[in-house]
Design an enzyme around this catalytic site. Sequence first.
Site, short mmCIF file in Angstrom:
data_model
loop_
_atom_site.label_atom_id
_atom_site.label_comp_id
_atom_site.label_asym_id
_atom_site.label_seq_id
_atom_site.Cartn_x
_atom_site.Cartn_y
_atom_site.Cartn_z
N ASP A 49 -0.31 15.17 18.25
CA ASP A 49 -0.22 13.95 19.17
C ASP A 49 1.29 13.50 20.21
O ASP A 49 2.27 13.30 19.59
CB ASP A 49 0.08 12.70 18.11
CG ASP A 49 -0.18 11.73 19.41
OD1 ASP A 49 -0.83 11.09 20.94
OD2 ASP A 49 -0.19 10.05 18.86
N HIS A 82 3.99 35.97 16.26
CA HIS A 82 3.97 36.19 15.36
C HIS A 82 5.21 36.65 14.68
O HIS A 82 5.18 36.57 13.56
CB HIS A 82 2.77 37.32 15.20
CG HIS A 82 1.64 36.76 13.67
ND1 HIS A 82 2.61 36.32 13.14
CD2 HIS A 82 0.65 36.64 13.38
CE1 HIS A 82 1.43 35.72 11.78
NE2 HIS A 82 0.24 35.77 12.04
#
Length: 441
Positions: free
Chosen positions: A385, A167
């Site tokens: 994808d 992060h």
Amino acid sequence: MAFALLSSPSLVSICDKSFIKPSSLTPSTNRFHKLSLVDQSFSNLYIPIAFFYPKVEEREESNNSHELSHIAHLLQTSLSQTLVSYYPYAGKSKDNATIDCNDMGAEFLSARIKCHMSEILDYPNAESIVFPKDLPWTNNYEGGNLLVVQVSKFDCGGIAVSVCLSHKIGDGCSVLNFFNDWASLTRDRATTTLINPSPRFVGDSIFSAQNYGPLVDQRFVSDLNECVQKRLVFPTAKLNALRAKVAVESGVENPTRAEVVSALLFKCATKAASSTTTLMRTSKLVNFFDVRTMMKPRLPRRAIGNVLSLFSTSAIDTNNEQEMKLPKLVHSLRKGVEVAYKKEQVQQNELIMKKGKMLLENKDENCSNVYLCSNLCRYPFYNVDFGWGKPERVSLANGPFKNSFFLMDYKTGQGVEARVMLHKQHMSAFERDKELLEFIS
């Protein structure tokens, strides 16, 4: 699935562990990545996201082991190429203000999970089993890698790709950019088109630490002690009904999905907390938000870093029935958004000015309980994808601390999936709330 199966040490077996370096060396001019003041405020916790794909190959001549190694090889090759552009993720923290982009690489695990994917997806909070053990949201990781990947193959042929990203380097928008580029390189490997990811690492060029000095202590530190998570789905039809109801009663024009859901979660969570004590009287809802489009000049979506701020409701007396009505809460949230949009986000960034540590530790002098909400709606994670089509589910691991809400798009349509982390003493009352049950599936 019985809980005993989920906790069985033989359910997950690690088949391979390797380290993936960038396919070309990082130039010496990019050796040290300076972190912004907002970047520094996070501990070394990892953003954990998993993508679940149904059976990705139908190769009868191949056994499970071969299929897993084949898929792992494809992902490793494209990951190596992706890390050339996303080089800070292949480095190591030098200190709280600097990433040493030394091409140490990402850790990559291949695993087999001895059950069908449906058994995991149908069992509450079981998705965390596909993440590297003990890594999601952790504040420190002994390996020191800033990016850790695990690809898991189920008995049914389904695949889960879980990734934990530091992060300190970037926020939710940064993570989505990384996934899109990695997926494109994997999916289009057979094409002749040159794919060249072009992230823009902003570092400390915006929220500079120069005037404050590097932060010695991190402000946002993961703590899962005594916490439990609940996954809630607000289907499109019920959510639209809630938005219409709130619009009429609050006077807020076209309330957003995030406004009504976060307000409802906040209301129900504070009710649950107040039912267990007579001491708590005030609560506050704090929302993180992306300020890329609010900067002057505007930053592109390709900007990588924690380009965040926050806004909050004023302290609300949880014993005041009028203040806790949903329309009033949504009206307060809308006002917070309007005020935030008028601010100069470099000089008046609330995340820096309010000092997040004080919020997390409930040291706000006007408030006894604080809830944090991160809105990932409209971030199209369900479009990632790798060449196997869209994921069946996109999941966050449990965490990072109590009284936190994460909102995401739910598959198709305009539904919302919420991940709610509360103290276990409060969760049982929260999940029985009648108003909440009315709008979830």
